[in-house]
Design a protein around this motif. Structure first.
Motif, mmCIF file in Angstrom:
data_model
loop_
_atom_site.group_PDB
_atom_site.id
_atom_site.type_symbol
_atom_site.label_atom_id
_atom_site.label_comp_id
_atom_site.label_asym_id
_atom_site.label_seq_id
_atom_site.Cartn_x
_atom_site.Cartn_y
_atom_site.Cartn_z
ATOM 1 N N VAL A 83 8.289 -1.729 -17.890
ATOM 2 C CA VAL A 83 7.989 -2.528 -16.571
ATOM 3 C C VAL A 83 7.337 -1.318 -15.692
ATOM 4 C CG1 VAL A 83 8.694 -3.672 -14.415
ATOM 5 C CG2 VAL A 83 9.869 -4.299 -16.637
ATOM 6 N N GLU A 84 5.933 -1.436 -15.328
ATOM 7 C CA GLU A 84 5.372 -0.429 -14.449
ATOM 8 C C GLU A 84 5.461 -1.180 -13.012
ATOM 9 O OE1 GLU A 84 1.398 0.002 -16.043
ATOM 10 O OE2 GLU A 84 2.360 0.490 -18.188
ATOM 11 N N LEU A 85 5.012 -0.116 -12.239
ATOM 12 C CA LEU A 85 5.002 -0.385 -10.679
ATOM 13 C C LEU A 85 3.482 -0.164 -10.216
ATOM 14 C CD1 LEU A 85 6.175 -0.936 -8.013
ATOM 15 C CD2 LEU A 85 6.374 1.546 -7.713
ATOM 16 N N LYS A 86 2.668 -1.254 -10.075
ATOM 17 C CA LYS A 86 1.352 -1.266 -9.704
ATOM 18 C C LYS A 86 1.223 -1.231 -8.157
ATOM 19 C CE LYS A 86 0.289 -2.409 -13.987
ATOM 20 N NZ LYS A 86 -0.457 -1.464 -14.892
ATOM 21 N N GLU A 87 0.472 -0.605 -7.663
ATOM 22 C CA GLU A 87 0.090 -0.150 -6.279
ATOM 23 C C GLU A 87 -1.303 -1.190 -5.814
ATOM 24 O OE1 GLU A 87 -0.094 3.783 -4.847
ATOM 25 O OE2 GLU A 87 2.196 4.127 -5.220
ATOM 26 N N LEU A 88 -1.114 -1.788 -4.681
ATOM 27 C CA LEU A 88 -2.432 -2.167 -4.135
ATOM 28 C C LEU A 88 -2.383 -1.957 -2.485
ATOM 29 C CD1 LEU A 88 -1.809 -6.103 -5.354
ATOM 30 C CD2 LEU A 88 -3.391 -4.169 -6.166
ATOM 31 N N LYS A 89 -3.444 -1.621 -2.087
ATOM 32 C CA LYS A 89 -3.620 -1.068 -0.803
ATOM 33 C C LYS A 89 -4.541 -1.840 0.222
ATOM 34 C CE LYS A 89 -2.834 4.079 -2.139
ATOM 35 N NZ LYS A 89 -3.627 5.112 -1.992
ATOM 36 N N MET A 90 -4.192 -2.159 1.145
ATOM 37 C CA MET A 90 -5.001 -2.966 2.221
ATOM 38 C C MET A 90 -4.490 -2.737 3.688
ATOM 39 S SD MET A 90 -2.748 -6.430 2.024
ATOM 40 C CE MET A 90 -2.894 -6.858 0.204
ATOM 41 N N ARG A 91 -5.423 -2.985 4.672
ATOM 42 C CA ARG A 91 -5.489 -2.686 5.907
ATOM 43 C C ARG A 91 -4.993 -3.868 6.938
ATOM 44 N NH1 ARG A 91 -8.375 1.500 7.525
ATOM 45 N NH2 ARG A 91 -7.177 1.371 9.441
ATOM 46 N N TYR A 92 -4.435 -3.695 7.799
ATOM 47 C CA TYR A 92 -3.731 -4.944 8.648
ATOM 48 C C TYR A 92 -5.131 -6.025 9.029
ATOM 49 C CZ TYR A 92 -5.693 -3.256 12.837
ATOM 50 O OH TYR A 92 -6.421 -2.874 13.987
ATOM 51 N N ASN A 93 -6.261 -5.284 9.001
ATOM 52 C CA ASN A 93 -7.253 -6.151 9.635
ATOM 53 C C ASN A 93 -8.206 -6.671 8.162
ATOM 54 O OD1 ASN A 93 -8.351 -3.686 9.175
ATOM 55 N ND2 ASN A 93 -9.510 -3.662 11.058
ATOM 56 N N ILE A 94 -7.612 -6.702 7.025
ATOM 57 C CA ILE A 94 -8.492 -6.791 5.824
ATOM 58 C C ILE A 94 -9.374 -8.120 5.907
ATOM 59 C CG2 ILE A 94 -6.521 -8.042 4.779
ATOM 60 C CD1 ILE A 94 -7.368 -6.604 2.005
ATOM 61 N N ASP A 95 -10.429 -8.203 5.381
ATOM 62 C CA ASP A 95 -11.407 -9.256 5.362
ATOM 63 C C ASP A 95 -10.692 -10.293 4.332
ATOM 64 O OD1 ASP A 95 -12.651 -8.728 2.875
ATOM 65 O OD2 ASP A 95 -13.680 -7.517 3.929
ATOM 66 N N VAL A 96 -11.374 -11.611 4.279
ATOM 67 C CA VAL A 96 -10.798 -12.647 3.406
ATOM 68 C C VAL A 96 -11.004 -12.309 2.060
ATOM 69 C CG1 VAL A 96 -11.236 -15.093 2.789
ATOM 70 C CG2 VAL A 96 -11.135 -14.250 5.294
#
Length: 255
Positions: A103-116
């Motif tokens: 089982v791997e740990l994948k990372e996803l980054k986003m901002r609080y004001n990310i667009d649709v």
């Protein structure tokens, strides 16, 4: 005075002993061994190692000491090269299966004001990872005055988990702060298995095979056109609207 062998300047210590496997054939020198036919599992008898080696030579097989601690020690008649190959093959399959089920740990980054659009891209990626049995770590970075909008980031995390769906993943604990980063981990509902991995790999192979077949058909069509076959689009002045109105693809990333 002669020089002693193995002494003097240079490397210290002896060489690292290589694993050459169990004793075989002439390397076995025991007064009494129990001989078993590895193919039939039949006990041939108890005899000296010299007698057992004669039996092995007559059968065109190797005499291999498999249980030296037994009383008497147990030797098997076998094709040792084939046996070693099969053992190495099993070990490779075991390592491959263990790597596939890790089982791997994948990372996803986003901002609080990310667009649709970017939100949808990350949601699709999260579903893919979770469906494959991997955990997903979602990170929301706040800079300077953006720290005042942590509540928006927390609300976005809650919505993200809801959009993922309880059938794919669940949030581990609550979102936490690591410096200026809000972090959330989503655990997959189903366990990762080698069968799922192999099925996904087979599906990808089928897709690649279809693409290759389609490319081959296109090449054949091009060859037919070059042979002089008539095509209305080849007339002077004809054009393809698809090329005239080709749109440039723009990829938007959220930092």
């Amino acid at each position: 005075r002669g020089r002693g062998r193995g002494r003097g300047r240079g490397r210290r210590g002896g060489r690292v002993a290589m694993d050459r496997g169990p004793l075989r054939n002439e390397d076995i020198d025991l007064p009494e061994v129990r001989v078993i036919d590895d193919a039939t599992k039949e006990v041939i008898g108890v005899m000296s190692s010299d007698e057992a080696l004669d039996v092995a030579e007559e059968a065109g097989l190797d005499l291999v000491l498999m249980s030296p601690e037994a009383d008497p020690p147990v030797c098997r008649l076998m094709n040792y090269s084939k046996y070693k190959y099969e053992q190495e093959k099993k070990q490779r399959e075991t390592r491959k299966r263990a790597a596939a089920t890790k089982v791997e740990l994948k990372e996803l980054k986003m901002r609080y004001n990310i667009d649709v659009h970017d939100y949808g891209v990350r949601l699709k990626a999260a579903k893919k990872f979770l469906d494959g049995g991997d955990r997903v770590k979602v990170i929301c970075q706040f800079r300077g005055r953006e720290n005042e909008f942590r509540d928006l980031g927390r609300d976005m995390f809650v919505r993200f988990v809801e959009d993922v769906g309880l059938d794919l993943g669940t949030m581990e604990g609550n979102p936490s702060m690591e410096g200026n980063r809000m972090v959330m981990t989503i655990a997959p509902v189903k366990e990762k298995s080698a069968n799922n991995v192999s099925t996904r790999q087979e599906r990808n192979k089928r897709k690649q095979a279809k693409k290759a077949a389609a490319a081959a058909e296109d090449d054949e069509d091009d060859e037919e056109d070059e042979d002089g076959s008539y095509d209305e689009d080849d007339e002077e002045g004809s054009y393809d609207e698809e090329y005239e109105e080709e749109e440039e693809e723009v990829t938007v990333s959220s930092n």
